[in-house]
Design a protein around this motif. Structure first.
Motif, PDB file in Angstrom:
ATOM      1  N   VAL A 400       0.837  -1.204   0.000  1.00 17.97           N
ATOM      2  CA  VAL A 400       0.000   0.000   0.000  1.00 17.97           C
ATOM      3  C   VAL A 400       0.875   1.258   0.000  1.00 17.97           C
ATOM      4  CG1 VAL A 400      -1.759   1.288   1.272  1.00 17.97           C
ATOM      5  CG2 VAL A 400      -1.874  -1.213   1.163  1.00 17.97           C
ATOM      6  N   VAL A 401       1.910   1.261   0.845  1.00 21.19           N
ATOM      7  CA  VAL A 401       2.800   2.426   0.928  1.00 21.19           C
ATOM      8  C   VAL A 401       3.505   2.664  -0.405  1.00 21.19           C
ATOM      9  CG1 VAL A 401       4.843   3.380   2.059  1.00 21.19           C
ATOM     10  CG2 VAL A 401       3.143   2.127   3.407  1.00 21.19           C
ATOM     11  N   ILE A 402       4.063   1.582  -0.984  1.00 26.19           N
ATOM     12  CA  ILE A 402       4.766   1.706  -2.269  1.00 26.19           C
ATOM     13  C   ILE A 402       3.803   2.178  -3.356  1.00 26.19           C
ATOM     14  CG2 ILE A 402       5.914   0.388  -4.104  1.00 26.19           C
ATOM     15  CD1 ILE A 402       7.076  -1.383  -1.863  1.00 26.19           C
ATOM     16  N   GLY A 403       2.586   1.656  -3.331  1.00 25.94           N
ATOM     17  CA  GLY A 403       1.592   2.065  -4.322  1.00 25.94           C
ATOM     18  C   GLY A 403       1.298   3.559  -4.250  1.00 25.94           C
ATOM     19  N   LEU A 404       1.154   4.087  -3.049  1.00 17.99           N
ATOM     20  CA  LEU A 404       0.885   5.520  -2.880  1.00 17.99           C
ATOM     21  C   LEU A 404       2.070   6.367  -3.350  1.00 17.99           C
ATOM     22  CD1 LEU A 404      -0.873   5.450   0.625  1.00 17.99           C
ATOM     23  CD2 LEU A 404      -1.944   5.728  -1.624  1.00 17.99           C
ATOM     24  N   VAL A 405       3.286   5.932  -3.009  1.00 12.93           N
ATOM     25  CA  VAL A 405       4.490   6.658  -3.442  1.00 12.93           C
ATOM     26  C   VAL A 405       4.605   6.627  -4.967  1.00 12.93           C
ATOM     27  CG1 VAL A 405       7.022   6.653  -3.397  1.00 12.93           C
ATOM     28  CG2 VAL A 405       5.745   6.265  -1.289  1.00 12.93           C
ATOM     29  N   ALA A 406       4.290   5.455  -5.565  1.00 17.07           N
ATOM     30  CA  ALA A 406       4.364   5.325  -7.018  1.00 17.07           C
ATOM     31  C   ALA A 406       3.359   6.246  -7.709  1.00 17.07           C
ATOM     32  CB  ALA A 406       4.116   3.877  -7.429  1.00 17.07           C
ATOM     33  N   ILE A 407       2.180   6.388  -7.132  1.00 16.80           N
ATOM     34  CA  ILE A 407       1.158   7.274  -7.700  1.00 16.80           C
ATOM     35  C   ILE A 407       1.652   8.718  -7.694  1.00 16.80           C
ATOM     36  CG2 ILE A 407      -1.133   8.261  -7.296  1.00 16.80           C
ATOM     37  CD1 ILE A 407      -1.966   5.452  -6.280  1.00 16.80           C
ATOM     38  N   ILE A 408       2.193   9.145  -6.563  1.00 15.06           N
ATOM     39  CA  ILE A 408       2.692  10.523  -6.453  1.00 15.06           C
ATOM     40  C   ILE A 408       3.855  10.753  -7.429  1.00 15.06           C
ATOM     41  CG2 ILE A 408       3.823  12.178  -4.901  1.00 15.06           C
ATOM     42  CD1 ILE A 408       2.300  10.759  -2.587  1.00 15.06           C
ATOM     43  N   GLY A 409       4.793   9.796  -7.472  1.00  9.92           N
ATOM     44  CA  GLY A 409       5.926   9.922  -8.391  1.00  9.92           C
ATOM     45  C   GLY A 409       5.499   9.885  -9.842  1.00  9.92           C
ATOM     46  N   GLY A 410       4.515   9.031 -10.162  1.00  8.65           N
ATOM     47  CA  GLY A 410       4.023   8.931 -11.530  1.00  8.65           C
ATOM     48  C   GLY A 410       3.373  10.218 -12.004  1.00  8.65           C
ATOM     49  N   ILE A 411       2.668  10.892 -11.106  1.00  7.63           N
ATOM     50  CA  ILE A 411       2.064  12.178 -11.452  1.00  7.63           C
ATOM     51  C   ILE A 411       3.163  13.197 -11.773  1.00  7.63           C
ATOM     52  CG2 ILE A 411       0.749  14.124 -10.509  1.00  7.63           C
ATOM     53  CD1 ILE A 411      -0.909  12.014  -8.949  1.00  7.63           C
ATOM     54  N   GLY A 412       4.255  13.150 -11.005  1.00 12.59           N
ATOM     55  CA  GLY A 412       5.367  14.072 -11.249  1.00 12.59           C
ATOM     56  C   GLY A 412       6.100  13.774 -12.541  1.00 12.59           C
ATOM     57  N   ALA A 413       6.191  12.480 -12.917  1.00 17.72           N
ATOM     58  CA  ALA A 413       6.949  12.089 -14.123  1.00 17.72           C
ATOM     59  C   ALA A 413       6.084  12.054 -15.371  1.00 17.72           C
ATOM     60  CB  ALA A 413       7.573  10.712 -13.913  1.00 17.72           C
ATOM     61  N   ASN A 414       4.825  12.388 -15.261  1.00 16.78           N
ATOM     62  CA  ASN A 414       3.915  12.329 -16.391  1.00 16.78           C
ATOM     63  C   ASN A 414       4.422  13.193 -17.548  1.00 16.78           C
ATOM     64  OD1 ASN A 414       1.668  11.742 -17.904  1.00 16.78           O
ATOM     65  ND2 ASN A 414       0.344  13.230 -16.888  1.00 16.78           N
ATOM     66  N   GLY A 415       4.457  12.606 -18.744  1.00 10.33           N
ATOM     67  CA  GLY A 415       4.916  13.337 -19.923  1.00 10.33           C
ATOM     68  C   GLY A 415       6.320  12.986 -20.362  1.00 10.33           C
ATOM     69  N   GLN A 416       7.077  12.293 -19.515  1.00 10.32           N
ATOM     70  CA  GLN A 416       8.436  11.898 -19.880  1.00 10.32           C
ATOM     71  C   GLN A 416       8.398  10.670 -20.799  1.00 10.32           C
ATOM     72  OE1 GLN A 416      11.343  13.528 -18.800  1.00 10.32           O
ATOM     73  NE2 GLN A 416       9.912  15.058 -18.028  1.00 10.32           N
ATOM     74  N   ASN A 417       9.423  10.490 -21.634  1.00  5.17           N
ATOM     75  CA  ASN A 417       9.532   9.301 -22.487  1.00  5.17           C
ATOM     76  C   ASN A 417       9.784   8.085 -21.610  1.00  5.17           C
ATOM     77  OD1 ASN A 417      10.631   7.145 -24.082  1.00  5.17           O
ATOM     78  ND2 ASN A 417      11.003   8.616 -25.709  1.00  5.17           N
ATOM     79  N   VAL A 418       8.884   7.094 -21.659  1.00  3.81           N
ATOM     80  CA  VAL A 418       8.975   5.977 -20.741  1.00  3.81           C
ATOM     81  C   VAL A 418      10.193   5.094 -21.007  1.00  3.81           C
ATOM     82  CG1 VAL A 418       6.546   5.861 -20.101  1.00  3.81           C
ATOM     83  CG2 VAL A 418       7.291   4.744 -22.178  1.00  3.81           C
ATOM     84  N   ALA A 419      10.594   4.965 -22.286  1.00  4.66           N
ATOM     85  CA  ALA A 419      11.784   4.160 -22.575  1.00  4.66           C
ATOM     86  C   ALA A 419      13.018   4.779 -21.925  1.00  4.66           C
ATOM     87  CB  ALA A 419      11.992   4.038 -24.085  1.00  4.66           C
ATOM     88  N   PHE A 420      13.051   6.092 -21.902  1.00  3.43           N
ATOM     89  CA  PHE A 420      14.192   6.789 -21.320  1.00  3.43           C
ATOM     90  C   PHE A 420      14.215   6.618 -19.801  1.00  3.43           C
ATOM     91  CE2 PHE A 420      16.606  10.590 -20.089  1.00  3.43           C
ATOM     92  CZ  PHE A 420      17.740  10.353 -20.848  1.00  3.43           C
ATOM     93  N   LEU A 421      13.037   6.723 -19.166  1.00  5.23           N
ATOM     94  CA  LEU A 421      12.967   6.543 -17.715  1.00  5.23           C
ATOM     95  C   LEU A 421      13.383   5.126 -17.315  1.00  5.23           C
ATOM     96  CD1 LEU A 421       9.630   8.408 -16.853  1.00  5.23           C
ATOM     97  CD2 LEU A 421      11.931   9.087 -16.176  1.00  5.23           C
ATOM     98  N   VAL A 422      12.971   4.131 -18.094  1.00  2.00           N
ATOM     99  CA  VAL A 422      13.358   2.752 -17.817  1.00  2.00           C
ATOM    100  C   VAL A 422      14.865   2.581 -17.945  1.00  2.00           C
ATOM    101  CG1 VAL A 422      13.237   0.404 -18.734  1.00  2.00           C
ATOM    102  CG2 VAL A 422      11.145   1.671 -18.300  1.00  2.00           C
TER     103      VAL A 422
END
Length: 540
Positions: A400-422
């Protein structure tokens, strides 16, 4: 005309297909997989069931799940877009991702399965001091998983912005939160067994969907790949998309950046925590090897498809339309699906892309949760005295904690090229994990201090270099466009951080006068090579 009507018209203009149809197909996938997850959850009685699916999967099943886990939003959305925009240089991602499996097969898979139990920390703690190396392994696992989760969440935001015409960041953030909530539910209920079945189903859907689109694109060009390439050149009016150097050949810095990227991709796969954990879901080392062979075939076939799809998107859609879409470079595959088969094919491919994101984030989340609960809670805090029930309970809270952190981080990273982030996640994994794993398995002189210097040094150097790189600031495509503190010229830190981690592990081991247990070293060598003493080593 009112502002509301203008907004609606704008949304319709950028949203191909029927948003309701897209949601309906995706909802059907979620409903089917949720039933499977609930059925799988009935057998989650022990920690082994929750973390490693009771080691009940065959090599073929696990290989399919590995493919489903590995073929992320970066593989489908990011790489197709990268090839459509930068041609040959975009395909280099595919080559790096695939070649990396040779390292995983020859160096890691069998030895890791024989030595460990649930996590990477088990391997490192086999002959080194438990407390410090398990904490280091857990920190590394959580950081790598977080970077990878950012990529998947960014992919979710870009995909939904395209399919539903949601251009406002608030609306995209809500969708990212929904994806995160579904991910949490999958892992909480199904554990590794439920997650594995979701990944197998997703792998079949993804490869079948990409295969259908590949045949369709080739059929439009007389089943001639040369004809497709000619059409891509004609549509883009840019012959350079067929040659190396469009992205990475501009100057010495970009060439070095490509070398750094290739190093991270090739060495990072064998050190990704969620990939390593999959080797524990099979009963024997033989099945672990078989898993990797299956994965190589499935992943290789898929990456051949991405080459056709990328140039197909360049020929049929064009770079301008792709970059102008709400999802940017990540929208190439969905736009191509709409161009080929209209709203229905777009809806199916959208569901496949959503399934891709859900399956990968579920695998990442259970890996991170297992690392914390098994390595930190059970082994360090409780000193091995925690019951399996307590351990699984802590793992579920961590989900649950990781899921919440991932949601917040995902909102911040929205719009970035996903291949590059990986690719950044691969660089961190290769820097923090691979040197320690290789030294632990193959070098008797490796010490606990060497492991700590290698892991913390590789992790810290990779993160610091990323922070001060053009990825974060200094250009229009940076995460913080308005700032400029990019003193490190490369976008990927691998060429510096990976050799540094190997050097630190070697140097600290030589300087430390304390010698690790010779008996444990011998036991680890015999067990890693033969499987004698490993859990279920003689099964099947």
């Amino acid at each position: 005309m009112s502002a509301a009507i203008l907004v609606k018209a704008s949304a319709a203009s950028v949203s191909p297909g029927d948003p309701l149809l897209n949601i309906a197909i995706f909802g059907a996938f979620v409903a089917v997989t949720m039933v499977i997850v609930f059925r799988a959850s009935k057998n989650n009685a022990t920690a082994s069931d929750y973390y490693a699916a009771g080691r009940s999967f065959t090599g073929g099943q696990n290989g399919s799940a590995i493919a489903g886990d590995y073929l992320s939003a970066a593989s489908f959305l990011g790489i197709v877009g990268a090839i459509a925009i930068t041609g040959y240089d975009g395909f280099l991602y595919s080559i790096g991702f695939l070649v990396a499996w040779v390292v995983a097969l020859l160096v890691v898979a069998e030895l890791l399965r024989n030595t460990g139990k649930f996590t990477m920390g088990d391997v490192l703690a086999f002959r080194l001091r438990q407390r410090p190396v398990r904490i280091a392994a857990a920190i590394s696992t959580l950081v790598v998983s977080f970077f990878y989760l950012l990529a998947q969440m960014a992919g979710a935001g870009g995909l939904v912005s395209l399919l539903l015409g949601i251009e406002e960041r608030v609306g995209q953030s809500v969708v990212i939160a929904v994806v995160g909530a579904l991910m949490i539910l999958y892992v909480l209920v199904g554990g590794m067994k439920g997650t594995t079945w979701v990944q197998i189903i997703k792998a079949v859907m993804l490869i079948a969907g990409a295969g259908l689109m590949t045949v369709w694109v080739l059929a439009l060009h007389g089943f001639s790949f040369t004809g497709l390439l000619d059409a891509a050149v004609a549509a883009t009016n840019n012959p350079a998309i067929l040659e190396p150097g469009l992205k990475y050949g501009l100057n010495d810095v970009t060439r070095l950046d490509f070398l750094s990227l290739g190093l991270a991709l090739v060495l990072g796969t064998a050190a990704l925590p969620h990939v390593l954990m999959r080797f524990y879901t099979v009963p024997t080392a033989k099945e672990a090897r078989k898993s990797v062979v299956w994965a190589i075939w499935l992943i290789g076939i898929f990456y051949v498809f991405t080459l056709v799809l990328g140039y197909g998107a360049a020929a049929l859609i064009g770079p301008e339309r792709i970059l102008a879409a709400p999802g940017g470079v990540n929208s190439a595959a969905p736009l191509l699906a709409f161009e080929l088969g209209g709203p229905i094919l777009l809806g199916v491919i959208a569901a496949v892309a959503f399934a891709t994101i859900l399956a990968v984030v579920a695998g990442l989340t259970i890996t991170a949760a297992a690392s914390f609960s098994h390595d930190v809670y059970a082994s360090v805090i409780k000193k091995g005295k925690a019951s399996p029930r307590q351990e699984v309970k802590v793992a579920r809270i961590t989900v649950v904690v990781i899921g919440l952190v991932a949601i917040i981080g995902g909102i911040g990273a929205n719009g970035q090229n996903v291949a590059f982030l990986v690719a950044l996640a691969f660089a961190v994994a290769a820097s923090a994990n691979l040197p320690t794993i290789v030294y632990s398995l193959f070098w008797k002189g490796f010490t606990t201090r060497g492991a700590l210097w290698s892991m913390y040094g590789g992790l810290t150097s990779a993160l610091v270099l990323i922070v001060f790189s053009p990825v974060v600031s200094g250009s229009e495509t940076s995460m913080i466009p308005g700032a400029d503190f990019a003193i490190f010229p490369l976008s990927n830190p691998g060429v510096v951080s990976i050799p540094l981690a190997f050097l630190l592990g070697w140097l600290a081991s030589i300087l430390e006068r304390r010698v690790e247990s010779a008996d444990k070293q011998t036991e680890m060598e015999v067990r890693s090579l033969t499987g004698v003493g490993a859990e279920k080593a003689t099964a099947h």
